[in-house]
Enzyme design. Structure first.
Site, short mmCIF file in Angstrom:
data_model
loop_
_atom_site.label_atom_id
_atom_site.label_comp_id
_atom_site.label_asym_id
_atom_site.label_seq_id
_atom_site.Cartn_x
_atom_site.Cartn_y
_atom_site.Cartn_z
N LYS A 35 -9.90 -9.75 34.04
CA LYS A 35 -8.98 -9.22 35.05
C LYS A 35 -7.55 -9.60 34.68
CE LYS A 35 -9.78 -13.33 37.87
NZ LYS A 35 -10.55 -13.86 39.02
N ARG A 131 -12.87 -15.83 51.63
CA ARG A 131 -11.92 -14.87 51.09
C ARG A 131 -12.57 -13.49 51.17
NH1 ARG A 131 -9.77 -16.19 45.08
NH2 ARG A 131 -11.82 -15.32 44.63
N TYR A 253 21.79 -26.04 35.16
CA TYR A 253 22.20 -25.76 36.53
C TYR A 253 22.00 -26.99 37.42
CZ TYR A 253 22.65 -20.76 35.61
OH TYR A 253 23.05 -19.54 35.13
N MET A 301 17.11 -18.67 33.54
CA MET A 301 16.39 -17.40 33.41
C MET A 301 15.99 -17.14 31.96
SD MET A 301 17.59 -13.53 34.42
CE MET A 301 17.61 -13.77 36.17
#
Ligand SMILES: *Cc1c(COP(=O)(O)O)cnc(C)c1O
Length: 355
Positions: A35, A131, A253, A301
């Site tokens: 999957k 679930r 950052y 990023m």
């Protein structure tokens, strides 16, 4: 020159891991769980690697199952969440794709559908994951109702454990055993963790996923290499900049890392937009020219920083984010996640090659 980031997928390692899973469950057949585009590794790349040895494949979407059929795979294919629409159901029957049935709505859809061929199904029972799945006490009633539909080629029973990697499965397994023992149908329960830890849960079909990709299903207990698994995905990049810090200088950052002495820092062309976890803080393991070091400060990023103390490396230095010699499980642990998430998050912008 193109941006140096690259993912390598090793089909032979996938094949090794599949055969290894088969060896651990010699009495069962094994669906290779592919999957999510084979956990980010590429559906067809992985399927091809086990074409001649795979007992079957398990995935989610009928469209992915049909891609396997179109590529000539004739093994059983199981849709793990079943069909979502009547159209899915008809396609599944037409292409001989097996399906899970986990709720009344699916039973009803099946009863009303006009199928071109009989279908193989596995009824999913809920053993505490809460679930998907029918309550255990409805097992016989659902089985009888589906048998009465006259539309099925085969019916099996399955469940999925909530804690195969942790507390264990003794209670849910006993419950599943109690309701399925006398049904006389194929059964399936084990994911990778239960395949490795619980031979009593192997039944007729096991469903290994993460172990096929060389991730440990229980990294806190056993590393993937200790389990005999080989990494399938390696994520590599290069150093594209070097900074010389003085004591007190900060990195990235918000400046979350502060140098306590003069040091060299490498800037690596890999960031969270490539799929590297942003939550991997200072100290996450990383390889530079084959030597293990650590990341520094926040992941941005497109870049992250690493400590070059004691390492011979300049711009162009080779970096391994995970893969051979650096387990994805170790990187995942440092980021508070699991290797599954790292693999699945590999971004489309990262070029992928087979090796
Ligand atoms: C994903 C999945 C698996 C495989 O689990 P791993 O932990 O990756 O081995 C098995 N069964 C079901 C129902 C799944 O959804």
């Amino acid at each position: 020159m193109s941006r140096p980031i690259l993912a390598r997928i090793d089909p032979q390692a996938f094949r090794h891991n599949y055969l290894h899973a088969k060896q651990r469950a010699p009495g069962a057949r094994a669906w290779a769980v592919v999957k999510a585009n084979a956990y980010g590794h590429g559906l067809l790349t992985c399927a091809e690697a086990v074409r001649d040895v795979a007992d079957g494949f398990a995935l989610l979407e009928v469209s992915e199952a049909m891609r396997l059929r179109a590529a000539g795979f004739t093994q059983p294919i199981l849709m793990l969440e079943g069909f979502f629409t009547e159209n899915d159901l008809c396609l599944a029957a037409a292409h001989q794709i097996s399906t899970v049935i986990h709720c009344d709505e699916q039973v009803r859809m099946l009863e009303l559908a006009e199928l071109s061929q009989p279908l193989a199904v596995f009824i999913k029972l809920n053993t505490g994951m809460n679930r998907l799945g029918f309550p255990l006490e409805q097992s016989n009633a659902v089985l009888a109702r589906l048998q009465a539909s006259g539309k099925l080629a085969q019916i099996g029973l399955m469940t999925h454990f909530a804690e195969a990697d942790g507390q264990g499965i003794a209670e849910p397994l006993a419950q599943f055993e109690a309701v399925s023992r006398l049904a006389g149908v194929p059964r399936s329960a084990a994911n990778s963790a239960a395949l490795i830890r619980n031979p009593e849960a192997h039944y007729d079909w096991v469903r290994p996923g993460i172990m096929l990709y060389g991730g440990s299903p229980m990294p806190a207990l056993h590393s993937a290499s200790a389990l005999g698994l080989r990494p399938v995905m390696s994520l590599a990049s290069e150093i594209i900049g070097v900074q010389h810090l003085r004591a007190g200088d900060r990195v990235g950052y918000s400046g979350t890392f502060t140098a306590d002495r003069p040091m060299r820092v490498g800037t690596v062309a890999c960031g969270y937009a490539d799929g590297y976890p942003r939550h991997a803080g200072t100290g996450t393991p990383i390889l530079v020219n084959g030597q293990r070091t650590r990341t520094l400060g926040r992941v941005s990023m497109d870049m992250l920083a690493c400590d070059l103390t004691g390492i011979e490396a300049d711009v162009g230095g080779r970096v391994t984010l995970w893969g051979e010699s650096l387990a994805a499980d170790d990187v995942a642990a440092a980021a508070g996640t699991i290797s599954y998430e790292l693999f699945c998050a590999l971004a489309p912008r990262v070029p992928v090659v087979m090796c």
